[in-house]
Scaffold this motif. Structure first.
Motif, PDB file in Angstrom:
ATOM      1  N   ILE A 283      57.893  17.254  38.586  1.00 25.85           N
ATOM      2  CA  ILE A 283      58.231  17.975  39.807  1.00 25.85           C
ATOM      3  C   ILE A 283      57.464  19.286  39.853  1.00 25.85           C
ATOM      4  CG2 ILE A 283      60.551  17.017  39.905  1.00 25.85           C
ATOM      5  CD1 ILE A 283      61.425  19.995  39.049  1.00 25.85           C
ATOM      6  N   ILE A 284      57.404  19.831  41.033  1.00 27.97           N
ATOM      7  CA  ILE A 284      56.909  21.191  41.209  1.00 27.97           C
ATOM      8  C   ILE A 284      58.089  21.973  41.774  1.00 27.97           C
ATOM      9  CG2 ILE A 284      55.290  22.683  42.410  1.00 27.97           C
ATOM     10  CD1 ILE A 284      53.328  20.331  42.396  1.00 27.97           C
ATOM     11  N   GLY A 285      58.553  22.949  40.980  1.00 25.46           N
ATOM     12  CA  GLY A 285      59.701  23.750  41.386  1.00 25.46           C
ATOM     13  C   GLY A 285      59.321  24.733  42.477  1.00 25.46           C
ATOM     14  N   ALA A 286      60.313  25.410  42.995  1.00 28.12           N
ATOM     15  CA  ALA A 286      60.093  26.393  44.057  1.00 28.12           C
ATOM     16  C   ALA A 286      59.183  27.522  43.590  1.00 28.12           C
ATOM     17  CB  ALA A 286      61.427  26.953  44.529  1.00 28.12           C
ATOM     18  N   ASP A 287      59.133  27.754  42.259  1.00 24.08           N
ATOM     19  CA  ASP A 287      58.276  28.802  41.720  1.00 24.08           C
ATOM     20  C   ASP A 287      56.823  28.334  41.560  1.00 24.08           C
ATOM     21  OD1 ASP A 287      58.610  27.058  39.645  1.00 24.08           O
ATOM     22  OD2 ASP A 287      59.282  28.542  38.187  1.00 24.08           O
ATOM     23  N   GLY A 288      56.550  27.055  41.867  1.00 22.57           N
ATOM     24  CA  GLY A 288      55.189  26.538  41.816  1.00 22.57           C
ATOM     25  C   GLY A 288      54.789  25.952  40.471  1.00 22.57           C
ATOM     26  N   HIS A 289      55.675  25.953  39.495  1.00 22.11           N
ATOM     27  CA  HIS A 289      55.343  25.428  38.177  1.00 22.11           C
ATOM     28  C   HIS A 289      55.590  23.919  38.104  1.00 22.11           C
ATOM     29  CE1 HIS A 289      55.756  29.698  37.039  1.00 22.11           C
ATOM     30  NE2 HIS A 289      54.765  29.375  36.225  1.00 22.11           N
TER      31      HIS A 289
ATOM     32  N   ILE B 184      56.733  20.792  36.154  1.00 24.77           N
ATOM     33  CA  ILE B 184      57.678  20.517  35.071  1.00 24.77           C
ATOM     34  C   ILE B 184      57.806  19.003  34.960  1.00 24.77           C
ATOM     35  CG2 ILE B 184      60.014  20.889  34.200  1.00 24.77           C
ATOM     36  CD1 ILE B 184      60.099  23.318  36.147  1.00 24.77           C
ATOM     37  N   GLU B 185      57.791  18.497  33.721  1.00 24.26           N
ATOM     38  CA  GLU B 185      57.863  17.066  33.481  1.00 24.26           C
ATOM     39  C   GLU B 185      59.015  16.750  32.546  1.00 24.26           C
ATOM     40  OE1 GLU B 185      54.007  16.629  31.738  1.00 24.26           O
ATOM     41  OE2 GLU B 185      53.080  16.183  33.663  1.00 24.26           O
ATOM     42  N   GLY B 186      59.489  15.521  32.603  1.00 19.36           N
ATOM     43  CA  GLY B 186      60.541  15.098  31.699  1.00 19.36           C
ATOM     44  C   GLY B 186      60.711  13.598  31.721  1.00 19.36           C
ATOM     45  N   GLU B 187      61.534  13.105  30.800  1.00 17.99           N
ATOM     46  CA  GLU B 187      61.779  11.676  30.682  1.00 17.99           C
ATOM     47  C   GLU B 187      63.271  11.426  30.531  1.00 17.99           C
ATOM     48  OE1 GLU B 187      59.531  10.711  27.213  1.00 17.99           O
ATOM     49  OE2 GLU B 187      57.653  10.650  28.307  1.00 17.99           O
ATOM     50  N   ILE B 188      63.709  10.284  31.060  1.00 15.48           N
ATOM     51  CA  ILE B 188      65.103   9.881  30.944  1.00 15.48           C
ATOM     52  C   ILE B 188      65.125   8.427  30.468  1.00 15.48           C
ATOM     53  CG2 ILE B 188      67.283   9.537  32.164  1.00 15.48           C
ATOM     54  CD1 ILE B 188      66.246  11.649  34.188  1.00 15.48           C
ATOM     55  N   PRO B 189      65.439   8.201  29.204  1.00 14.50           N
ATOM     56  CA  PRO B 189      65.541   6.825  28.713  1.00 14.50           C
ATOM     57  C   PRO B 189      66.911   6.240  29.039  1.00 14.50           C
ATOM     58  CG  PRO B 189      65.841   8.359  26.899  1.00 14.50           C
ATOM     59  CD  PRO B 189      65.561   9.188  28.136  1.00 14.50           C
ATOM     60  N   PHE B 190      66.949   4.953  29.351  1.00 16.42           N
ATOM     61  CA  PHE B 190      68.223   4.263  29.572  1.00 16.42           C
ATOM     62  C   PHE B 190      68.030   2.784  29.273  1.00 16.42           C
ATOM     63  CE2 PHE B 190      66.092   3.871  33.619  1.00 16.42           C
ATOM     64  CZ  PHE B 190      66.445   2.611  34.079  1.00 16.42           C
ATOM     65  N   THR B 191      69.144   2.069  29.185  1.00 18.87           N
ATOM     66  CA  THR B 191      69.106   0.644  28.837  1.00 18.87           C
ATOM     67  C   THR B 191      69.887  -0.144  29.881  1.00 18.87           C
ATOM     68  OG1 THR B 191      69.059   1.224  26.496  1.00 18.87           O
ATOM     69  CG2 THR B 191      69.675  -1.027  27.035  1.00 18.87           C
TER      70      THR B 191
ATOM     71  N   ALA C 140      57.801  15.004  20.456  1.00 16.00           N
ATOM     72  CA  ALA C 140      57.123  16.157  19.866  1.00 16.00           C
ATOM     73  C   ALA C 140      56.488  17.039  20.938  1.00 16.00           C
ATOM     74  CB  ALA C 140      56.086  15.692  18.848  1.00 16.00           C
ATOM     75  N   PRO C 141      55.728  16.479  21.915  1.00 20.71           N
ATOM     76  CA  PRO C 141      55.198  17.362  22.956  1.00 20.71           C
ATOM     77  C   PRO C 141      56.298  18.005  23.791  1.00 20.71           C
ATOM     78  CG  PRO C 141      54.013  15.273  22.957  1.00 20.71           C
ATOM     79  CD  PRO C 141      55.176  15.138  21.996  1.00 20.71           C
ATOM     80  N   ALA C 142      57.420  17.313  24.000  1.00 18.30           N
ATOM     81  CA  ALA C 142      58.504  17.908  24.786  1.00 18.30           C
ATOM     82  C   ALA C 142      59.035  19.152  24.098  1.00 18.30           C
ATOM     83  CB  ALA C 142      59.627  16.889  24.998  1.00 18.30           C
ATOM     84  N   GLU C 143      59.090  19.123  22.749  1.00 25.07           N
ATOM     85  CA  GLU C 143      59.536  20.305  22.029  1.00 25.07           C
ATOM     86  C   GLU C 143      58.544  21.442  22.216  1.00 25.07           C
ATOM     87  OE1 GLU C 143      60.165  19.118  18.005  1.00 25.07           O
ATOM     88  OE2 GLU C 143      61.703  17.670  18.561  1.00 25.07           O
ATOM     89  N   ASN C 144      57.265  21.102  22.274  1.00 30.40           N
ATOM     90  CA  ASN C 144      56.258  22.135  22.470  1.00 30.40           C
ATOM     91  C   ASN C 144      56.375  22.784  23.838  1.00 30.40           C
ATOM     92  OD1 ASN C 144      55.215  21.646  19.946  1.00 30.40           O
ATOM     93  ND2 ASN C 144      53.618  20.270  20.681  1.00 30.40           N
ATOM     94  N   THR C 145      56.746  21.992  24.868  1.00 32.10           N
ATOM     95  CA  THR C 145      56.860  22.586  26.193  1.00 32.10           C
ATOM     96  C   THR C 145      58.021  23.546  26.260  1.00 32.10           C
ATOM     97  OG1 THR C 145      58.158  20.721  26.979  1.00 32.10           O
ATOM     98  CG2 THR C 145      55.786  20.655  27.394  1.00 32.10           C
ATOM     99  N   SER C 146      59.117  23.257  25.552  1.00 42.98           N
ATOM    100  CA  SER C 146      60.231  24.195  25.587  1.00 42.98           C
ATOM    101  C   SER C 146      59.879  25.475  24.848  1.00 42.98           C
ATOM    102  CB  SER C 146      61.493  23.561  25.009  1.00 42.98           C
ATOM    103  OG  SER C 146      61.320  23.284  23.633  1.00 42.98           O
TER     104      SER C 146
END
Length: 194
Positions: free
Chosen positions: A99-105, A107-114, A160-166
């Motif tokens: 997504i692109i937030g209102a601040d213009g940044h 942001i990416e993420g993942e949601i695993p499910f079964t 591992a990359p997700a930890e780096n983004t935080s």
């Protein structure tokens, strides 16, 4: 001179830190992370903490990394939705959103499910068909376990990359503090020389 610089430094620091933490994060989702669905999934809904831009989107992948078609992806304020026209099979899936937030940044993420819907059988099978179905079910179970194992490995690598983004949110704050220390030291030395 130090007295004039100190209020300016705090204003700069708080502004800088506030911007670093002003990103829009996911608030809730359907399906939720790590959820096991026992009913057919017809719609995916992602709700964010703030308004998101129109270029925001998501994709759905199965455990093999194949993309699953999602139709009618739409955005309404802070909600991103998409519908599935075809039922998806039992197995592990991953929603990958950006997504692109209102601040213009960005942001990416993942949601695993079964998806683990009960398999229904009809009673019209002959004995031979039943034996074949049992073998097929056993094969599917083995394939599902193998796929789950592969997905867990992929998720472990991708976490591992997700930890780096935080931790990247901390970098601007640390830079601001370092700048403040360097400027403060410079002013202190300049004041001592006088």
């Amino acid at each position: 001179m130090l007295k004039k610089f100190l209020p300016f430094s705090f204003i700069f620091l708080f502004t800088f830190v506030n911007n670093a933490f002003a990103h829009t994060h996911i608030e809730s989702s359907s399906p939720q992370s790590e959820e096991v669905l026992i009913e057919e999934l017809k719609e995916i809904t992602l709700t964010f903490e703030g308004k998101i831009e129109q270029s925001s989107s998501f994709t759905l992948q199965n455990a093999a990394g194949d993309s699953i078609p999602v139709d009618n992806i739409s955005i309404s304020e802070n909600v991103l939705t998409g519908s599935l026209t075809n039922p998806i099979e039992n197995g592990e899936y991953l929603i990958i959103w950006n997504i692109i937030g209102a601040d213009g940044h960005l942001i990416e993420g993942e949601i695993p499910f079964t998806v683990d819907m009960p398999i229904t059988e009809t009673n019209d099978h002959t004995e031979e068909e039943s034996v074949n179905m049992e073998v097929t079910d056993a094969d599917l179970l083995m394939d599902t376990e193998e796929t789950a194992s592969n997905l867990e490995e992929e998720l472990a690598v991708e976490e591992a990359p997700a930890e780096n983004t935080s931790s990247s949110y901390l970098v601007p704050s640390l830079i601001g503090v370092l700048i403040l220390i360097v400027v403060g030291s410079f002013l202190f030395i300049a004041k001592r020389k006088q």
